[in-house]
Design a protein around this motif. Sequence first.
Motif, PDB file in Angstrom:
ATOM      1  N   GLY A   1      38.822 -53.763 -55.579  1.00 21.39           N
ATOM      2  CA  GLY A   1      38.943 -55.230 -56.709  1.00 21.39           C
ATOM      3  C   GLY A   1      40.398 -54.149 -57.257  1.00 21.39           C
ATOM      4  O   GLY A   1      40.773 -53.294 -56.845  1.00 21.39           O
ATOM      5  N   PHE A   2      40.863 -55.202 -57.906  1.00 15.10           N
ATOM      6  CA  PHE A   2      41.837 -55.077 -58.482  1.00 15.10           C
ATOM      7  C   PHE A   2      42.327 -55.178 -59.964  1.00 15.10           C
ATOM      8  O   PHE A   2      41.964 -55.911 -60.973  1.00 15.10           O
ATOM      9  N   SER A   3      41.959 -54.070 -60.694  1.00 13.62           N
ATOM     10  CA  SER A   3      41.582 -53.973 -62.740  1.00 13.62           C
ATOM     11  C   SER A   3      42.518 -52.521 -62.374  1.00 13.62           C
ATOM     12  O   SER A   3      43.502 -51.676 -62.270  1.00 13.62           O
TER      13      SER A   3
ATOM     14  N   PHE B   1      53.315 -57.797 -57.239  1.00 17.28           N
ATOM     15  CA  PHE B   1      54.128 -58.294 -56.396  1.00 17.28           C
ATOM     16  C   PHE B   1      53.454 -58.951 -55.936  1.00 17.28           C
ATOM     17  O   PHE B   1      54.037 -59.615 -54.811  1.00 17.28           O
ATOM     18  N   PHE B   2      52.090 -59.659 -56.123  1.00 13.07           N
ATOM     19  CA  PHE B   2      51.730 -61.169 -55.373  1.00 13.07           C
ATOM     20  C   PHE B   2      52.624 -62.293 -55.501  1.00 13.07           C
ATOM     21  O   PHE B   2      52.268 -63.412 -55.065  1.00 13.07           O
ATOM     22  N   LEU B   3      53.049 -61.440 -57.220  1.00 17.80           N
ATOM     23  CA  LEU B   3      53.970 -62.638 -57.325  1.00 17.80           C
ATOM     24  C   LEU B   3      54.707 -62.743 -56.273  1.00 17.80           C
ATOM     25  O   LEU B   3      55.495 -64.332 -56.102  1.00 17.80           O
TER      26      LEU B   3
ATOM     27  N   VAL C   1      55.383 -62.181 -53.100  1.00 18.79           N
ATOM     28  CA  VAL C   1      54.283 -61.733 -51.430  1.00 18.79           C
ATOM     29  C   VAL C   1      53.964 -63.845 -51.564  1.00 18.79           C
ATOM     30  O   VAL C   1      53.737 -64.420 -50.371  1.00 18.79           O
ATOM     31  N   GLY C   2      53.167 -63.970 -52.400  1.00 13.75           N
ATOM     32  CA  GLY C   2      52.399 -64.803 -52.544  1.00 13.75           C
ATOM     33  C   GLY C   2      53.050 -66.460 -52.245  1.00 13.75           C
ATOM     34  O   GLY C   2      52.711 -66.954 -51.968  1.00 13.75           O
ATOM     35  N   ARG C   3      54.907 -66.040 -52.843  1.00 12.36           N
ATOM     36  CA  ARG C   3      54.980 -67.812 -52.769  1.00 12.36           C
ATOM     37  C   ARG C   3      54.726 -68.907 -51.789  1.00 12.36           C
ATOM     38  O   ARG C   3      54.884 -69.779 -51.925  1.00 12.36           O
TER      39      ARG C   3
ATOM     40  N   GLY D   1      40.127 -67.286 -55.945  1.00  9.90           N
ATOM     41  CA  GLY D   1      41.078 -65.361 -55.884  1.00  9.90           C
ATOM     42  C   GLY D   1      42.400 -65.888 -55.835  1.00  9.90           C
ATOM     43  O   GLY D   1      43.460 -65.500 -55.394  1.00  9.90           O
ATOM     44  N   CYS D   2      42.559 -67.083 -57.059  1.00  6.78           N
ATOM     45  CA  CYS D   2      44.244 -67.065 -57.964  1.00  6.78           C
ATOM     46  C   CYS D   2      45.280 -65.721 -57.896  1.00  6.78           C
ATOM     47  O   CYS D   2      46.163 -66.229 -57.703  1.00  6.78           O
ATOM     48  N   GLY D   3      45.114 -64.694 -57.836  1.00  5.76           N
ATOM     49  CA  GLY D   3      45.741 -64.053 -58.168  1.00  5.76           C
ATOM     50  C   GLY D   3      46.380 -64.613 -59.060  1.00  5.76           C
ATOM     51  O   GLY D   3      45.943 -64.477 -60.348  1.00  5.76           O
ATOM     52  N   PRO D   4      47.608 -63.579 -58.766  1.00  4.58           N
ATOM     53  CA  PRO D   4      48.682 -63.925 -60.401  1.00  4.58           C
ATOM     54  C   PRO D   4      49.200 -65.377 -60.325  1.00  4.58           C
ATOM     55  O   PRO D   4      50.278 -65.516 -61.428  1.00  4.58           O
ATOM     56  N   GLY D   5      48.781 -66.722 -59.831  1.00  3.48           N
ATOM     57  CA  GLY D   5      48.419 -68.465 -59.660  1.00  3.48           C
ATOM     58  C   GLY D   5      49.818 -68.956 -59.158  1.00  3.48           C
ATOM     59  O   GLY D   5      50.583 -70.202 -60.114  1.00  3.48           O
TER      60      GLY D   5
ATOM     61  N   VAL E   1      40.458 -69.560 -60.263  1.00  3.33           N
ATOM     62  CA  VAL E   1      39.580 -68.410 -60.246  1.00  3.33           C
ATOM     63  C   VAL E   1      40.425 -66.789 -59.740  1.00  3.33           C
ATOM     64  O   VAL E   1      40.231 -66.852 -58.887  1.00  3.33           O
ATOM     65  N   ASP E   2      39.622 -65.802 -60.586  1.00  2.00           N
ATOM     66  CA  ASP E   2      39.281 -64.829 -59.622  1.00  2.00           C
ATOM     67  C   ASP E   2      38.760 -63.399 -60.942  1.00  2.00           C
ATOM     68  O   ASP E   2      39.064 -63.294 -61.475  1.00  2.00           O
ATOM     69  N   PRO E   3      38.348 -62.845 -60.074  1.00  2.00           N
ATOM     70  CA  PRO E   3      37.154 -61.748 -60.160  1.00  2.00           C
ATOM     71  C   PRO E   3      37.902 -60.838 -61.002  1.00  2.00           C
ATOM     72  O   PRO E   3      37.136 -60.005 -61.694  1.00  2.00           O
ATOM     73  N   SER E   4      39.504 -60.837 -60.903  1.00  2.00           N
ATOM     74  CA  SER E   4      40.217 -59.407 -61.884  1.00  2.00           C
ATOM     75  C   SER E   4      40.666 -60.098 -62.574  1.00  2.00           C
ATOM     76  O   SER E   4      42.146 -60.250 -62.834  1.00  2.00           O
ATOM     77  N   PRO E   5      40.093 -59.213 -64.230  1.00  2.00           N
ATOM     78  CA  PRO E   5      40.653 -59.974 -65.301  1.00  2.00           C
ATOM     79  C   PRO E   5      42.214 -59.509 -65.589  1.00  2.00           C
ATOM     80  O   PRO E   5      43.138 -59.871 -65.860  1.00  2.00           O
TER      81      PRO E   5
ATOM     82  N   ALA F   1      34.346 -66.476 -55.277  1.00  2.00           N
ATOM     83  CA  ALA F   1      34.014 -67.614 -54.499  1.00  2.00           C
ATOM     84  C   ALA F   1      32.820 -68.394 -54.293  1.00  2.00           C
ATOM     85  O   ALA F   1      32.310 -69.014 -54.241  1.00  2.00           O
ATOM     86  N   GLU F   2      31.924 -67.194 -54.555  1.00  4.00           N
ATOM     87  CA  GLU F   2      30.071 -66.567 -54.688  1.00  4.00           C
ATOM     88  C   GLU F   2      29.411 -67.558 -56.356  1.00  4.00           C
ATOM     89  O   GLU F   2      28.422 -68.113 -55.883  1.00  4.00           O
ATOM     90  N   ARG F   3      30.703 -67.712 -56.165  1.00  2.78           N
ATOM     91  CA  ARG F   3      30.152 -68.888 -57.302  1.00  2.78           C
ATOM     92  C   ARG F   3      31.001 -68.928 -58.653  1.00  2.78           C
ATOM     93  O   ARG F   3      31.787 -68.767 -59.416  1.00  2.78           O
TER      94      ARG F   3
ATOM     95  N   LEU G   1      43.537 -68.296 -50.518  1.00  5.46           N
ATOM     96  CA  LEU G   1      45.204 -67.886 -49.854  1.00  5.46           C
ATOM     97  C   LEU G   1      45.637 -66.360 -50.123  1.00  5.46           C
ATOM     98  O   LEU G   1      44.675 -66.007 -51.463  1.00  5.46           O
ATOM     99  N   ALA G   2      44.846 -66.360 -48.751  1.00  6.86           N
ATOM    100  CA  ALA G   2      45.284 -64.537 -48.131  1.00  6.86           C
ATOM    101  C   ALA G   2      43.665 -64.114 -49.265  1.00  6.86           C
ATOM    102  O   ALA G   2      43.529 -62.881 -50.614  1.00  6.86           O
ATOM    103  N   THR G   3      42.706 -64.484 -49.507  1.00  9.48           N
ATOM    104  CA  THR G   3      41.661 -64.272 -50.452  1.00  9.48           C
ATOM    105  C   THR G   3      40.216 -64.026 -49.029  1.00  9.48           C
ATOM    106  O   THR G   3      39.407 -63.236 -49.972  1.00  9.48           O
ATOM    107  N   VAL G   4      39.792 -65.028 -48.599  1.00 15.02           N
ATOM    108  CA  VAL G   4      38.752 -65.103 -47.893  1.00 15.02           C
ATOM    109  C   VAL G   4      38.299 -63.677 -47.131  1.00 15.02           C
ATOM    110  O   VAL G   4      37.121 -63.436 -47.428  1.00 15.02           O
TER     111      VAL G   4
ATOM    112  N   HIS H   1      38.464 -61.427 -48.293  1.00 14.80           N
ATOM    113  CA  HIS H   1      37.617 -60.373 -49.402  1.00 14.80           C
ATOM    114  C   HIS H   1      36.621 -61.279 -50.213  1.00 14.80           C
ATOM    115  O   HIS H   1      35.789 -60.290 -50.777  1.00 14.80           O
ATOM    116  N   TRP H   2      35.949 -62.010 -49.352  1.00 13.55           N
ATOM    117  CA  TRP H   2      34.768 -62.580 -49.864  1.00 13.55           C
ATOM    118  C   TRP H   2      33.505 -62.087 -49.328  1.00 13.55           C
ATOM    119  O   TRP H   2      33.647 -61.111 -48.571  1.00 13.55           O
ATOM    120  N   LYS H   3      32.773 -61.150 -50.440  1.00  7.23           N
ATOM    121  CA  LYS H   3      32.170 -60.721 -50.595  1.00  7.23           C
ATOM    122  C   LYS H   3      30.365 -61.202 -49.144  1.00  7.23           C
ATOM    123  O   LYS H   3      30.002 -60.481 -49.115  1.00  7.23           O
TER     124      LYS H   3
END
Length: 205
Positions: free
Chosen positions: A17-19, A29-31, A33-35, A57-61, A77-81, A104-106, A120-123, A125-127
Amino acid sequence: MDTSNPLPVNHHADHPGFSGATGMLFGLFFLLVGRANARLAVEVAKVSADDRVIDIGCGPGGAVREALRRGAEATGVDPSPAMLRVARLVTRTSARVTWVRGAAERIPAEDGWATVVWSLATVHHWKDVAAGLREAHRVLAPRGRLLAVERQVEPGATGVASHGWTRDQAQSFAAQCRTMGFESVDVGEGETGRGGVWTVSAIRS
Ligand SMILES: C[S@@+](CC[C@H](N)C(=O)[O-])C[C@H]1O[C@@H](n2cnc3c(N)ncnc32)[C@H](O)[C@@H]1O
């Protein structure tokens, strides 16, 4: 069928995870590479001002902001604050955008709220892929669009180079979408300028 890489589609589900400060650095970084994926997503999903988008898994959005540019309402939606903090910092406040902790699971959204759900670039990582697809189906309105985008990786790749999908993994995710009740499931390929990506799109029945 390639048997040299039997890894499941969520082969990085055990990622720590990213904490904290490291998470914030990854967010920055994802800001960058994610464009390209974000721009591809709004094109493939044909997002318009009539849409309500959930980015799992929006990351930096970045993809949330692309949806807003098209006039849509969007929830990241993202698990990482830490990721959500970066997303809030770089996004203009608007009544059309919401950031919420979840996974994703909730997915913290009402049944049938979204017309588009993407990840995007997140499945990878899904549990739990079945649980994630069940949730995507639940929060999508009938005929809503599901989209997954993953970097194309070589079978047998390891480390950073393995964060994405082989062709077989993209096909395997598509098969799981069909099993979970999605229709018109399609595996496509895109070019982002940083290499190829798989796009798996589907319609909620
Ligand atoms: C490689 S980053 C991609 C971020 C963003 N989608 C982008 O394209 O810039 C993966 C993201 O997935 C999130 N993530 C990890 N596990 C997740 C899960 N089970 N459900 C939803 N998101 C998850 C991480 O916190 C991280 O923000």
